[in-house]
Design a protein around this motif. Structure first.
Motif, short mmCIF file in Angstrom:
data_model
loop_
_atom_site.label_atom_id
_atom_site.label_comp_id
_atom_site.label_asym_id
_atom_site.label_seq_id
_atom_site.Cartn_x
_atom_site.Cartn_y
_atom_site.Cartn_z
N GLY A 189 0.79 -1.23 0.00
CA GLY A 189 0.00 0.00 0.00
C GLY A 189 0.82 1.27 0.00
N ASP A 190 1.86 1.33 0.82
CA ASP A 190 2.68 2.54 0.87
C ASP A 190 3.40 2.78 -0.45
OD1 ASP A 190 1.87 2.96 3.48
OD2 ASP A 190 3.68 2.08 4.36
N SER A 191 3.92 1.72 -1.05
CA SER A 191 4.62 1.86 -2.33
C SER A 191 3.67 2.31 -3.44
CB SER A 191 5.28 0.53 -2.73
OG SER A 191 6.24 0.16 -1.78
N VAL A 192 2.47 1.74 -3.46
CA VAL A 192 1.48 2.13 -4.46
C VAL A 192 1.11 3.60 -4.29
CG1 VAL A 192 -0.90 1.81 -5.26
CG2 VAL A 192 0.53 -0.18 -4.79
N ASN A 193 0.85 4.00 -3.06
CA ASN A 193 0.44 5.37 -2.82
C ASN A 193 1.56 6.38 -3.08
OD1 ASN A 193 -2.44 5.53 -1.95
ND2 ASN A 193 -1.73 3.86 -0.67
N ASP A 194 2.81 5.98 -2.88
CA ASP A 194 3.93 6.86 -3.22
C ASP A 194 3.91 7.19 -4.71
OD1 ASP A 194 4.82 6.94 -0.63
OD2 ASP A 194 6.47 5.51 -0.94
N ARG A 245 -10.12 1.40 -5.14
CA ARG A 245 -9.00 0.62 -4.63
C ARG A 245 -8.09 0.23 -5.79
NH1 ARG A 245 -9.86 -4.68 -2.06
NH2 ARG A 245 -8.40 -5.61 -3.48
N TYR A 246 -6.91 -0.23 -5.47
CA TYR A 246 -6.01 -0.70 -6.50
C TYR A 246 -5.97 -2.22 -6.51
CZ TYR A 246 -2.68 -1.44 -2.68
OH TYR A 246 -2.09 -1.85 -1.53
N GLU A 247 -5.59 -2.77 -7.64
CA GLU A 247 -5.43 -4.21 -7.79
C GLU A 247 -4.18 -4.47 -8.60
OE1 GLU A 247 -9.06 -5.55 -9.58
OE2 GLU A 247 -10.22 -5.21 -7.76
N VAL A 282 8.75 -5.20 -10.56
CA VAL A 282 7.99 -4.01 -10.91
C VAL A 282 6.56 -4.47 -11.13
CG1 VAL A 282 7.69 -2.12 -12.54
CG2 VAL A 282 9.99 -2.95 -12.00
N LEU A 283 5.67 -4.02 -10.26
CA LEU A 283 4.26 -4.42 -10.34
C LEU A 283 3.49 -3.43 -11.19
CD1 LEU A 283 3.74 -5.08 -6.54
CD2 LEU A 283 4.44 -6.71 -8.29
N LEU A 284 2.59 -3.93 -11.99
CA LEU A 284 1.65 -3.06 -12.69
C LEU A 284 0.36 -3.09 -11.89
CD1 LEU A 284 2.26 -3.89 -16.44
CD2 LEU A 284 3.02 -1.92 -15.15
N VAL A 285 -0.06 -1.92 -11.48
CA VAL A 285 -1.20 -1.79 -10.59
C VAL A 285 -2.28 -0.98 -11.29
CG1 VAL A 285 -1.96 -0.85 -8.36
CG2 VAL A 285 0.28 -1.94 -8.56
N GLU A 286 -3.51 -1.47 -11.22
CA GLU A 286 -4.63 -0.75 -11.83
C GLU A 286 -5.57 -0.23 -10.75
OE1 GLU A 286 -6.78 -3.41 -14.39
OE2 GLU A 286 -6.79 -5.00 -12.90
N TYR A 287 -6.18 0.89 -11.03
CA TYR A 287 -7.12 1.52 -10.11
C TYR A 287 -8.53 1.11 -10.50
CZ TYR A 287 -9.91 5.22 -7.97
OH TYR A 287 -10.86 5.91 -7.26
N ASP A 288 -9.29 0.58 -9.54
CA ASP A 288 -10.68 0.20 -9.76
C ASP A 288 -11.56 1.33 -9.24
OD1 ASP A 288 -13.27 -0.82 -9.63
OD2 ASP A 288 -12.58 -2.85 -9.20
#
Length: 93
Positions: free
Chosen positions: A20-25, A65-67, A54-60
C-alpha cells in the motif's frame, strides 16, 4: 488520495507483501484521470527473500482501490530489460 487494495504475493517465495505505501507513493504523482485509464508501475522488494519486481497496478474506480495486474507484471511477461530499467529508475538495483 490514499488507495486501499490487495497485497502482492512474491512469485519466488510466495510471501504476502504489504504494498500500500509503495502504491500510494507512486499514485500521488498521478492525476485521478490518469489512474482511471492507465496502470502504474510500482517497484517493490519482497520483505522475506529480497526478490525485486515491478508491479503493474490498476485503479478500480467502482471500488476506489487498487489491484495488482498479475498477468501484466514484468515477471509474468519476462520483459527483463523493461523490468531492470524500472528497478534502476527507482534506485532498487
Amino acid at each position: 488520495m490514499f488507495l486501499n487494495g490487495e497485497d502482492w504475493k512474491c512469485p519466488k517465495c510466495k510471501t504476502e507483501n504489504y504494498i500500500g505505501d509503495s502504491v500510494n507513493d507512486v499514485a500521488t504523482s498521478k492525476s485521478l484521470d490518469y489512474l482511471e485509464n492507465n496502470n502504474i508501475e510500482v517497484p517493490f522488494i519482497c520483505d522475506k527473500c529480497g526478490f525485486k519486481e515491478v508491479l503493474l497496478v490498476e485503479y478500480d474506480l467502482a471500488k476506489n482501490r487498487y489491484e495488482v495486474d498479475y498477468e501484466d507484471t514484468a515477471f509474468w511477461n519476462k520483459n527483463t530489460r523493461w523490468r531492470d530499467k524500472s528497478l534502476r529508475d527507482a534506485n532498487l538495483i
